[in-house]
Design an enzyme around this catalytic site. Sequence first.
Site, short mmCIF file in Angstrom:
data_model
loop_
_atom_site.label_atom_id
_atom_site.label_comp_id
_atom_site.label_asym_id
_atom_site.label_seq_id
_atom_site.Cartn_x
_atom_site.Cartn_y
_atom_site.Cartn_z
N ASP A 1 4.41 3.55 -10.76
CA ASP A 1 4.18 4.33 -11.98
C ASP A 1 4.63 5.78 -11.81
OD1 ASP A 1 2.11 4.90 -10.18
OD2 ASP A 1 0.58 5.10 -11.73
N LEU B 1 1.70 -0.07 -6.78
CA LEU B 1 2.11 -0.19 -8.18
C LEU B 1 1.52 0.96 -8.98
CD1 LEU B 1 3.20 -1.72 -10.68
CD2 LEU B 1 1.04 -3.00 -10.69
N ASP B 2 0.20 1.04 -8.99
CA ASP B 2 -0.53 2.11 -9.68
C ASP B 2 -1.69 2.52 -8.78
OD1 ASP B 2 -2.05 3.75 -11.27
OD2 ASP B 2 -2.56 2.22 -12.76
N PRO B 3 -1.51 3.58 -7.99
CA PRO B 3 -0.41 4.53 -8.03
C PRO B 3 0.79 4.08 -7.19
CG PRO B 3 -2.01 5.25 -6.42
CD PRO B 3 -2.57 3.98 -7.02
N ARG C 1 -3.51 8.57 -17.92
CA ARG C 1 -3.13 7.44 -17.07
C ARG C 1 -4.31 6.48 -17.09
NH1 ARG C 1 -2.97 7.91 -12.19
NH2 ARG C 1 -1.11 6.77 -11.55
#
Length: 479
Positions: A157, A152-154, A270
Amino acid sequence: RLWLLKMAAQFVRNIRVPPVAPITRKKILVLGSGRVCNPVIQYINKNTEYQVTIGTDKVKDAKAIANKAKVPGMISIVDINVTADTSKLKSYIKESDLCISLLPNFLHPLVLEHCLSYGVHMVTPSYTSEPFITADKEAAEKGITLMCELGLDPGIDHMLAMECIDKVHSKNGKINRFISYCGGLPALEDSKNPLRYKFSWSPLAVLKNTLNPARFLRDGQSIDVLQGGKLMDASVPIQIGSVEYEGLPNRDSIKYVPIYGLAEAKDLIRGSLRYKGYCSKMKALRKLGLLNENPHPRLQKDSPETAWRDIVATLLASTDVRNTSLEKSALEIVEGNHEVYEAIEQLGLLSSQLIQPQGSPLHTLAYHLENLDDMNYSPGQRDLTLLQHVIDVSYNGSPKEQHIISLEAYGHPCEGESAMALTVGLPVAMAAKMILSDEIKKTGLVLPLSKEVYQPMLAELRESTAEWAKWNIDVVKRD
């Protein structure tokens, strides 16, 4: 009639049936059986072209995952400790076409070494570390694809960012400001605990993250946040809908200037999302000395029994705080903030409850929080993954635009899958399928930044998650 029967029998005997070719299935080795493993396995298992082996030292967890599979016969389990069973690890990697590592980040280089030796593709959701960067050329020469940053993150995104950035640049537009925050949180209605947070991954890692350094761009200037707890001071208020959050910078955002192709951007960050109030409470835990990871003599396994209030008093003795009671000292530490003080009290840190020593204040606190009921998900509760990009764009001779791109996903950690496990696990599994089916042809180190990767993956993610995730893009014209 007898003559016809004899002729038919002779004809059948003369028919030559070609031998049936054995089915050759691609072999995937999945290392780790934590929360993310189940969505990975269930996705891969939908395709009978793949034979999957789960390698883990938590065999019971792996069996539970395999029993949920649509075709459990296509899944095997091997009991393996990757640091102790080196020969076994080598053997199973050698027999595989692709290896998915869901292990802690520090173990990926060990897996990478063997994948390079035996020509095996590798996928992981974790951030790219130096060994992967170093291995890029060797992997490319050997025809091996190494994919990192695919969660998801990273992960998602990156894909949503590049989808927007590529479109803007294709129209000769400029990205002036890129602000991105992402968080894994309890759903708002289930966030009523002292930290307004529940653990969907390692409590120790969550606490350690509050001590990380960070770098980001503001007004064209590099802003450096020192490690050791200054991260909480760098948080900013964020409102999404009617809900108030806090955004704190995450790692080194500036390295994404060349990666995203944003040389023109004046602001780039971020970061992570938490509910309002989280950062002030984490600052208090640090000031109390509870985020110190150095060994403490009173927190060893063979130490005499100690209550939480006693260890907090001991830690406070090394500060300048001097009061007639522990409670007054704690209130002074939090600068009279009663909300923060009550959170410390509700966590049991000023109580006579005996601690379970884990060597250091940080490790002992992580163990304590992990075992508090209201810091973990209960049946019926939901988790939330929330991602938002705010991207300011300008075109020559046109009004400026602000692109607001968001993903909001809910899961049920106790009854089914958490949103965090799904949004991390599905991109990993999709990448494995795309590599083995030659949809991803690039070799060497690959991130999900090119159209070849993000277009088909985002299309499948949007379609397959429609029942539990909201994907949204708003474009607002600005003067």
